[in-house]
Design an enzyme around this catalytic site. Structure first.
Site, PDB file in Angstrom:
ATOM      1  CG  HIS A  55     -23.475  32.599 -14.756  1.00  0.00           C
ATOM      2  ND1 HIS A  55     -22.563  33.074 -15.682  1.00  0.00           N
ATOM      3  CD2 HIS A  55     -22.764  32.338 -13.632  1.00  0.00           C
ATOM      4  CE1 HIS A  55     -21.359  33.100 -15.138  1.00  0.00           C
ATOM      5  NE2 HIS A  55     -21.455  32.672 -13.889  1.00  0.00           N
ATOM      6  CG  ASP A  81     -25.991  27.587 -17.813  1.00  0.00           C
ATOM      7  OD1 ASP A  81     -25.244  26.632 -17.550  1.00  0.00           O
ATOM      8  OD2 ASP A  81     -25.843  28.723 -17.317  1.00  0.00           O
ATOM      9  CD  GLN A  93     -23.843  25.961 -10.516  1.00  0.00           C
ATOM     10  OE1 GLN A  93     -23.733  25.055  -9.693  1.00  0.00           O
ATOM     11  NE2 GLN A  93     -22.890  26.852 -10.720  1.00  0.00           N
ATOM     12  CE  LYS A 113     -19.662  26.425 -12.955  1.00  0.00           C
ATOM     13  NZ  LYS A 113     -19.174  27.291 -11.878  1.00  0.00           N
ATOM     14  CB  CYS A 161     -21.556  35.736 -12.824  1.00  0.00           C
ATOM     15  SG  CYS A 161     -19.772  35.817 -12.603  1.00  0.00           S
TER      16      CYS A 161
END
Length: 408
Positions: free
Chosen positions: A119, A196, A199, A222, A362
């Protein structure tokens, strides 16, 4: 999992005279009543600034605010609640790591290794850091099914590597990366690993110690919490030496005319009034998810993907990106329908009540790497149902039929 749908009032509505099927969870999740109620309760009963007052409301707010650190610590199995830093979200966390750790540790000739699937939030900060320090930015290649090419990783991660930054789960391809293997490779060469988790944290059990990460960041919105709240976790050894980036109230120990001393971590990073309601909402979201069980959530979402993938592969002209094995997949499915523009497909699906995302997500370097300009993305969460899967398939088929005169 259908029992949880009733906790999400927004999902009961109709869109374009069709029952809403919300499949844009990778962008943001919906919020259950317990989270909404927790935020409202704070504003109704405890609204005060934290750490600054001795009156009852301030003490109640501070206690609730700090208790969430312990909840986050347990949620990701950190060593200490002091390793939990509140941020605005994943993006801010990654920028802080790049600017605070990266700027003070990297020099010309060092290398930063990331992947083609990142991303922009886990790409642009490293790009800027490379420009600033004279370090070189390198990209791990992908296999034909979108998974990381670990052979490429072994070649790129060398003794020159200072930082490796990788998404735990891709926001486009649904790939779940082998973080522990990457951590071992990075540490063998003396590099630190930044993960990261935007997700992954909402969808699977996270154990930062088992993963072997040095930094792990994620966003609350999220995973059922409000927007504007996120977490930066890092090992204490790094937080202790990293300088704060924002200066002002609350992160101060003492201020003299020509000199200032700062609090210890994590508070030295949290200047100014924090998103107190967001933190409390995050705590309620963690309680809600923990009551369900993250292993249960992961298995359920995989079952949805197991049902969906074969149905999509039957549709002539539809191309799925990423692994076709559900075991290697998160609840994100990206696809294109023939030559139809993804925005047209997403608009047609929306007319049938199905909310998906279309665009470059993105991840423009990934799109260029794959030779496309955009994709349609359907992303699932535990409150989605098998009926949602069937409605998506039905809507895609209807969209294809509607545009049958185009080159599909």
């Amino acid at each position: 999992m259908n029992d949880y749908v009733q906790d999400f009032p927004i999902l009961r509505q109709k869109v374009n005279d069709e029952q809403l099927v919300y499949l844009d969870n990778a962008a943001t999740s919906q919020k259950p009543r317990p989270v909404i109620d927790a935020v409202a309760n704070y504003y109704y009963h405890d609204n005060a600034n934290v750490h600054r007052g001795v009156h009852t409301l301030a003490e109640r707010a501070t206690e609730s605010f700090e208790k969430v650190r312990t909840k986050v610590k347990n949620f990701i199995n950190a060593s200490s609640e002091r390793e939990i830093v509140y941020t605005k979200g994943t993006t801010e966390g990654l920028n802080w790591i790049a600017r605070s750790y990266g700027s003070t540790h990297l020099k010309q000739g060092d290398e930063i290794v990331i992947t083609y699937m990142e991303h922009h939030s886990n790409l642009v900060p490293w790009q800027q850091l490379a420009h600033e320090t004279g370090a070189q930015l390198k990209y791990i290649q992908l296999l034909s099914d979108g998974r990381l090419d670990m052979g490429s990783a072994e070649k790129l991660i060398t003794d020159k590597t200072a930082i490796v930054a990788v998404a735990h789960a891709s926001n486009v391809l649904g790939v779940v990366n082998p973080i522990t293997e990457i951590a071992n490779l990075a540490h063998k060469h003396g590099a630190v690993l930044v993960v990261d988790g935007a997700q992954s944290a909402p969808h699977m059990k996270i154990d930062v110690q088992q993963l072997g990460a040095d930094f792990f960041v994620f966003s609350g919105h999220k995973m059922l919490a409000p927007t504007g709240i996120g977490i930066l976790w890092a090992k204490s050894i790094f937080l202790a030496e990293m300088p704060p980036l924002e200066f002002g109230g609350e992160m101060i120990n003492s201020v003299e005319l020509q000199q200032t001393t700062f609090k210890e971590f994590p508070w030295k990073f949290e200047g100014g009034t924090q998103n107190i309601a967001g933190v409390i909402g995050l705590g309620a979201a963690i309680d809600y998810l923990s009551a369900i069980g993250m292993e249960k959530i992961e298995l359920y979402e995989r079952s949805l993907v197991e049902n969906l993938l074969p149905e999509l592969l039957k549709i002539e002209g539809l191309k799925v990106y990423g692994p076709l094995d559900p075991v290697q997949h998160s609840g994100i499915i990206s696809f294109n329908l023939g030559q139809l523009h993804p925005h047209d497909v997403a608009t047609a699906l929306d007319m049938q009540g199905v909310a998906v995302r279309a665009g470059h997500h993105c991840a423009q370097p990934l799109m260029e790497y794959l030779g496309v300009s955009a994709m349609v993305r359907a992303s699932f969460y535990f409150y989605n149902t098998s009926e949602d899967v069937q409605q998506l398939v039905k809507a895609i088929k209807a969209t294809k039929e509607f545009f049958k005169n185009d080159t599909v």
